[in-house]
Enzyme design. Sequence first.
Site, short mmCIF file in Angstrom:
data_model
loop_
_atom_site.label_atom_id
_atom_site.label_comp_id
_atom_site.label_asym_id
_atom_site.label_seq_id
_atom_site.Cartn_x
_atom_site.Cartn_y
_atom_site.Cartn_z
CG LEU A 165 -2.23 2.49 5.98
CD1 LEU A 165 -3.12 2.11 4.83
CD2 LEU A 165 -2.17 1.37 7.03
CG HIS A 166 4.61 5.20 7.92
ND1 HIS A 166 3.68 5.53 8.87
CD2 HIS A 166 5.77 5.04 8.59
CE1 HIS A 166 4.25 5.58 10.06
NE2 HIS A 166 5.53 5.28 9.92
NE ARG A 167 5.23 1.59 12.04
CZ ARG A 167 6.07 2.53 12.48
NH1 ARG A 167 7.33 2.52 12.09
NH2 ARG A 167 5.68 3.46 13.29
#
Length: 371
Positions: free
Chosen positions: A214-216
Site C-alpha cells: 500500500l502506498h497510494r
Amino acid sequence: MRLSPGGAPPRQGSITHVLGARPNFVKAAPVIKALADLGVEQRVVHTGQHYDERMSDIFFVQLGLPKPDVNLGVGSGSHATQTAEVMVGLEREFSENSPALLMLYGDVNSTVAAALAAAKLQVPLAHVEAGLRSFDNTMPEEINRRITDQLCDLLFVTSPEALGHLAREGRPADSMHLVGNPMIDTLVANLDKFDAVAAAAAYRLDGPYVVATLHRPANVDAPEVAAELVQALHQVAAELAVIIPLHPRGRATLTRAGLLDSPRVNVVDPLGYIEFMSLVRGAAAIVTDSGGVQEETTLLRVPCLTLRPNTERPITITSGSNQLVTRAQLAPAVLAAVAAGPYAGELPPLWDGHAGERIARITTAWLDADV
Ligand code: UD1
Ligand code: UDP
C-alpha cells in the site's frame, strides 16, 4: 558507456535511460539488456527520486542493471520541487551528454520531468508503457502519463487498449508499437529464483497467507482513510496471516492508525525484488494499490484485490485475476478470491518475456532510419 564489449559494431549515437523510482528499475532491466545485446551504446541516469537501499540499490544488484553513470540526487519533495530538480539536473546532463534518444519508463515524476527537459532541447524521446489511462486526474501519475505521451516520438505499448487512448489523444499511428510488457519480461527471466517455500519459512508463515502492498496517497496519506484501511486489513488478518512489506510513504500514517496492533499482521521493510516475488508467488491472495503488482499477479495467476476505484491496467481484470475493491468489501472479497483459487484463463497478448527485445529492435531501426 558501452554495455556489450565485443558485441555488434556501435550504432549511431547513444541511448540514455532515465530511472528514478522502484517500478522504473523493474521495467528498464530487460530493455537495457536487449539494447546491450544489439551493441548499443547506453547511459543510465538515476534521478535519485528513490534513494533508500531497499527502494533502489537492491534492484540494481538483483536485476543486473548497470551502475548509473550519474545520480542527480533529487530525493523527496513536493511534486513541483521534485519535477523541477529533475529537469534542472537533466538539462545539465544533456549539455554534456546529449543522447540520440532518451528512453523513459512508466508514470513517475522523474518520467514526466525528463520528457519536459528533453523535448525542449529537441532530444528524441521513447516511452515504455505508453497509453495506460485511469481517467482519474486525482492521481498524479495520470497527469504524468498524458504529458509524457504527448512529447514522445516512440510509444511502446504494453496493452492493446492503450493504442486507442493514444490515437484519441492525437498521437500518430506510426509512433505506437504494441510490444508486450517489460515488467513481465523481468518476472519471466527471474521465475526460477522465486522460492515461495523458503520465503514463507523466513517469515514463519505456516498456512495460507496474504501479501499486502500500500502506498497510494489516496490510501495512506489521510489519517481517517488510513484508519479505515487498517480496520479492513485487521478483518482480513482475523481469517488469514497478512504480511506487508511497507513502502516508506505509508509507514508513519498506517502505524499511527494501529496497523501493528494485530499479531497476525507482519509489517516488514520493503523487500528486494526476488524476496518480494517469492512471497507473492506463494500467497493465497494479494491486496494492493500498486500498478506493477496488478500485472505480476496476472502472470502468476495469484488472486489480486486492488484497493482503488479505478485502474490504468484494465487488462488485469479482463485477462487476469484482478478485482477492484473498496475498503468495506476487502475482507469478504479476499475470502471469496481465496476460495475461488488461481485464475486459469487467457493471459494478455505478448506478455511472453520478449518485450525488451522488441523494444530494442524497433528503437535501433528507428535510430538507423533517422540518421
Ligand atoms: C512514487 C511514484 C508512484 C509510484 C511509487 C512506486 C510519483 C508521483 N509517484 O511514489 O507513482 O507508484 O513511487 O514506489 O512519482 N521515501 C523514502 N525513501 C525513498 C523514497 C521515498 O523514505 O527511497 C519517502 C519519503 O518520505 C517521500 C515519500 O516516500 O517523501 C514519497 O516518495 P515519492 O518518490 O515522492 O513518491 P512515492 O510515494 O514513492
Ligand atoms: N516490489 C518489490 N518489493 C516490494 C514491493 C514491490 O520488489 O516490497 C516490486 C514489484 O515488482 C512491483 C514493483 O516493485 O511491481 C513496483 O512497485 P510499486 O508498487 O512501488 O510501484 P507501482 O507499480 O505502483 O508504480
